[in-house]
Structure formats: structure tokens, C-alpha cells
Write an enzyme that holds these catalytic residues in place. Structure first.
Site, PDB file in Angstrom:
ATOM      1  N   ASP A 129       0.829  -1.217   0.000  1.00  0.00           N
ATOM      2  CA  ASP A 129       0.000   0.000   0.000  1.00  0.00           C
ATOM      3  C   ASP A 129       0.858   1.260   0.000  1.00  0.00           C
ATOM      4  O   ASP A 129       2.094   1.181   0.033  1.00  0.00           O
ATOM      5  CB  ASP A 129      -0.968  -0.010   1.201  1.00  0.00           C
ATOM      6  CG  ASP A 129      -0.233  -0.178   2.535  1.00  0.00           C
ATOM      7  OD1 ASP A 129       0.988   0.059   2.594  1.00  0.00           O
ATOM      8  OD2 ASP A 129      -0.885  -0.574   3.521  1.00  0.00           O
ATOM      9  N   ASN A 177      -7.270  -1.168  14.235  1.00  0.00           N
ATOM     10  CA  ASN A 177      -8.708  -1.319  13.929  1.00  0.00           C
ATOM     11  C   ASN A 177      -8.957  -2.605  13.125  1.00  0.00           C
ATOM     12  O   ASN A 177     -10.033  -2.775  12.569  1.00  0.00           O
ATOM     13  CB  ASN A 177      -9.211  -0.095  13.150  1.00  0.00           C
ATOM     14  CG  ASN A 177      -8.476   0.081  11.832  1.00  0.00           C
ATOM     15  OD1 ASN A 177      -7.545  -0.683  11.531  1.00  0.00           O
ATOM     16  ND2 ASN A 177      -8.873   1.056  11.058  1.00  0.00           N
ATOM     17  N   HIS A 228      -7.372  -3.436  10.372  1.00  0.00           N
ATOM     18  CA  HIS A 228      -7.123  -3.317   8.927  1.00  0.00           C
ATOM     19  C   HIS A 228      -5.912  -4.129   8.493  1.00  0.00           C
ATOM     20  O   HIS A 228      -5.022  -4.438   9.282  1.00  0.00           O
ATOM     21  CB  HIS A 228      -7.014  -1.850   8.477  1.00  0.00           C
ATOM     22  CG  HIS A 228      -5.747  -1.152   8.851  1.00  0.00           C
ATOM     23  ND1 HIS A 228      -5.632   0.223   8.859  1.00  0.00           N
ATOM     24  CD2 HIS A 228      -4.515  -1.619   9.228  1.00  0.00           C
ATOM     25  CE1 HIS A 228      -4.402   0.555   9.200  1.00  0.00           C
ATOM     26  NE2 HIS A 228      -3.704  -0.547   9.439  1.00  0.00           N
ATOM     27  N   GLU A 254      -9.742  -0.958   5.159  1.00  0.00           N
ATOM     28  CA  GLU A 254     -10.270  -0.479   6.426  1.00  0.00           C
ATOM     29  C   GLU A 254     -11.557  -1.227   6.791  1.00  0.00           C
ATOM     30  O   GLU A 254     -12.143  -1.907   5.938  1.00  0.00           O
ATOM     31  CB  GLU A 254     -10.551   1.032   6.306  1.00  0.00           C
ATOM     32  CG  GLU A 254      -9.306   1.880   6.023  1.00  0.00           C
ATOM     33  CD  GLU A 254      -8.390   2.049   7.231  1.00  0.00           C
ATOM     34  OE1 GLU A 254      -8.130   1.072   7.949  1.00  0.00           O
ATOM     35  OE2 GLU A 254      -7.919   3.183   7.459  1.00  0.00           O
TER      36      GLU A 254
HETATM   37  P1  PGA Z   1       2.658  -1.566  12.307  1.00  0.00           P
HETATM   38  O1  PGA Z   1       1.377  -1.259  11.425  1.00  0.00           O
HETATM   39  O2  PGA Z   1       3.330  -2.724  11.683  1.00  0.00           O
HETATM   40  O3  PGA Z   1       3.460  -0.324  12.248  1.00  0.00           O
HETATM   41  O4  PGA Z   1       2.150  -1.895  13.703  1.00  0.00           O
HETATM   42  C1  PGA Z   1       0.464  -2.256  11.155  1.00  0.00           C
HETATM   43  C2  PGA Z   1      -0.664  -1.732  10.305  1.00  0.00           C
HETATM   44  O5  PGA Z   1      -1.215  -0.664  10.587  1.00  0.00           O
HETATM   45  O6  PGA Z   1      -1.029  -2.415   9.327  1.00  0.00           O
END
Ligand code: PGA
Length: 262
Positions: A85, A154, A156, A161
Site C-alpha cells: 500500500d 482497527n 485493517h 479499512e
Molecule cells: P505496524 O502497522 O506494523 O506499524 O504496527 C500495522 C498496520 O497498521 O497495518
């Protein structure tokens, strides 16, 4: 001992779902397992199509992967790499961007050829065309072989999302408030985050193998929902329960809220 346990989840409704959960003593062992899995997959299939998330979760996995590929002289010259992404509107020179992350941590250390690397251009004014381009890259390369993803607070995966369809392909997403707030951790200065461009959950379901990695106490609750909660588009990571070759890999802290015996 590398892994402390393997749980298998069975759910009965219209079909049986099997999801593998592997827990490790700490972040290092967890990251080493993921790096070894990916290195072995490249060894077995030098033209592997690998898709990975950026963020804090995969940092050590990437570092160890670079080490393994180099030290073990594994041929990765035909491998294709896809970034999961990108934050819309962020230039690739921004240190918080996914482009910057992969370029500095993976492409440069491995000296990957530009023709092997596929990242979203989130600066384009035709984001729909950018999505179609990545959909085509995935199709033209026969689908994603291995996907390593993280999980947001959350639930995601990438910028899929809560509320996102399980069958969607590459798309532009309006970011959840939690994503905008938590996302500030990647930036030196407060950064306005509105949208993300992402590979979709339909591609994840089509991927031959998906590994969701999580570490730390802060991820314990979302891991409990991922593994033991209802499968629902309101909690995207629950899609892992539906994948027939899906692995959730965690350290002990992230596993700490799971019911035992599972
Ligand atoms: P992080 O992010 O690896 O920095 O914890 C995970 C995400 O938001 O997909």
C-alpha cells in the site's frame, strides 16, 4: 525452542475453516521464522511473487531476509516484489512513505532491478489507473505467491479499512480515524493523512499463502478478534479465518489474550 505452539482453529458452519496460528517466545524468533519462510520460498521458486506490508511489524523480518538471501547466496534475480500500500499524496522521498521504506530497507540492500519492484505511485492524479496497473501486475505474474501482512489497531490489513469488501481488488480507501492517528508514528512531523491506495482483500484471498504477523501487547486484542472473533468485513483481519493457506504468527505478548486451550 523456536515456536511454542501451533493451534488449529476449526469452525463449523457451511464449511470447515482451518487457520494456523503459531506463537513464538519473542519478536526476534517470530521475525526470524517469517524471514526463513520467505527465503525458503524464494529458494524453491526463484520467480516468486512476494507482497509485503511496510510499517514497524516487518522491519526485523526484512533485515533478516536481506541477510539470509545474501549470506546463503539465494538467487532472487527473478523474484517480483509488490508493496502492499501507500499513503495517497506522499512523495517517495518522504521517510514515512512505504516507497521510502522498501527502497531503503529492501531494494537498495538487495540491489533489486527496477523491473522486479512494484510500488504504488501515490502522487499520480489518476489513482484509479494506478490501481488497474497493480491489478494487471498481479494478473500478469500469475497472482501473489506469498503475502506478509501486519494488522492495524482497527483490524485493517494494508488500507483495507473496516467495512471493506472481502472480494475487492486494488483500490483507494478513505482512511479510518484510527489509521490517521496511529499513522502519525511513521512521520517526523504531523502529517495530514486522508486516503490510502492498497492491494485489496480479494487479492489476499487469491494469494497462495498469507502470513499475518503481529507482536507486542498492544496487538493482543486485535489478534484475539482475528483468531477467535466473528468473520466480518467490519474487522478485516478476520478474513484470515477464511484463507485456506493462512497463518497468523505472533509473539507471546500478542498471543496473551487468546483463550487456552484453543
Ligand atoms: P505496524 O502497522 O506494523 O506499524 O504496527 C500495522 C498496520 O497498521 O497495518
Amino acid at each position: 525452542m523456536n515456536s511454542s505452539k501451533i493451534f488449529i482453529t476449526f469452525r463449523t458452519k457451511s464449511f470447515i475453516r482451518i487457520m494456523k496460528l503459531i506463537s513464538f517466545k519473542n519478536y526476534h524468533l517470530l521475525s526470524d521464522f517469517a524471514a526463513t519462510e520467505i527465503a525458503n520460498a524464494i529458494k524453491d521458486d526463484p520467480s516468486l511473487v512476494l507482497c509485503m506490508a511496510s510499517g514497524h511489524t516487518p522491519v526485523l523480518t526484512i533485515e533478516l531476509l536481506v541477510k539470509k538471501l545474501t549470506e546463503e547466496k539465494i538467487d532472487y534475480s527473478q523474484m517480483k516484489f509488490l508493496g502492499l500500500d501507500e499513503w495517497v499524496g506522499l512523495p517517495p522521498v518522504n521517510e514515512g512513505s512505504c516507497n521510502y521504506f522498501f527502497k531503503t530497507k529492501l531494494f537498495e540492500p538487495l540491489q533489486l532491478n527496477a523491473s522486479q519492484c512494484f510500488l504504488f505511485n501515490a502522487m499520480t492524479n489518476d489513482l484509479e489507473a494506478e490501481c488497474k496497473k497493480m491489478d494487471a501486475v498481479i494478473a500478469d505474474n500469475g497472482g501473489i505467491d506469498v503475502m506478509l501482512v501486519g494488522i492495524g489497531m482497527n483490524g485493517h490489513i494494508g488500507f483495507n479499512e473496516p467495512g471493506t469488501s472481502f472480494s475487492i481488488h486494488c483500490h483507494v480507501a478513505e482512511l479510518d480515524n484510527s489509521t490517521k492517528t496511529v499513522g502519525q508514528k511513521y512521520f517526523k512531523e504531523e502529517t495530514v493523512l486522508h486516503q490510502g491506495i492498497t492491494i485489496g482483500l480479494g487479492h489476499l484471498m487469491d494469494a497462495k499463502k498469507v502470513v499475518l504477523k503481529a507482536d507486542g501487547k498492544r496487538k493482543a486484542e486485535v489478534i484475539k478478534k482475528t483468531v477467535e472473533g466473528m468473520v466480518s468485513k467490519n474487522f478485516p483481519a478476520s478474513i484470515m479465518q477464511n484463507h485456506n493457506n493462512g497463518f497468523v504468527i505472533v509473539d507471546e505478548e500478542a498471543a496473551s489474550l487468546l483463550s487456552k486451550p484453543h
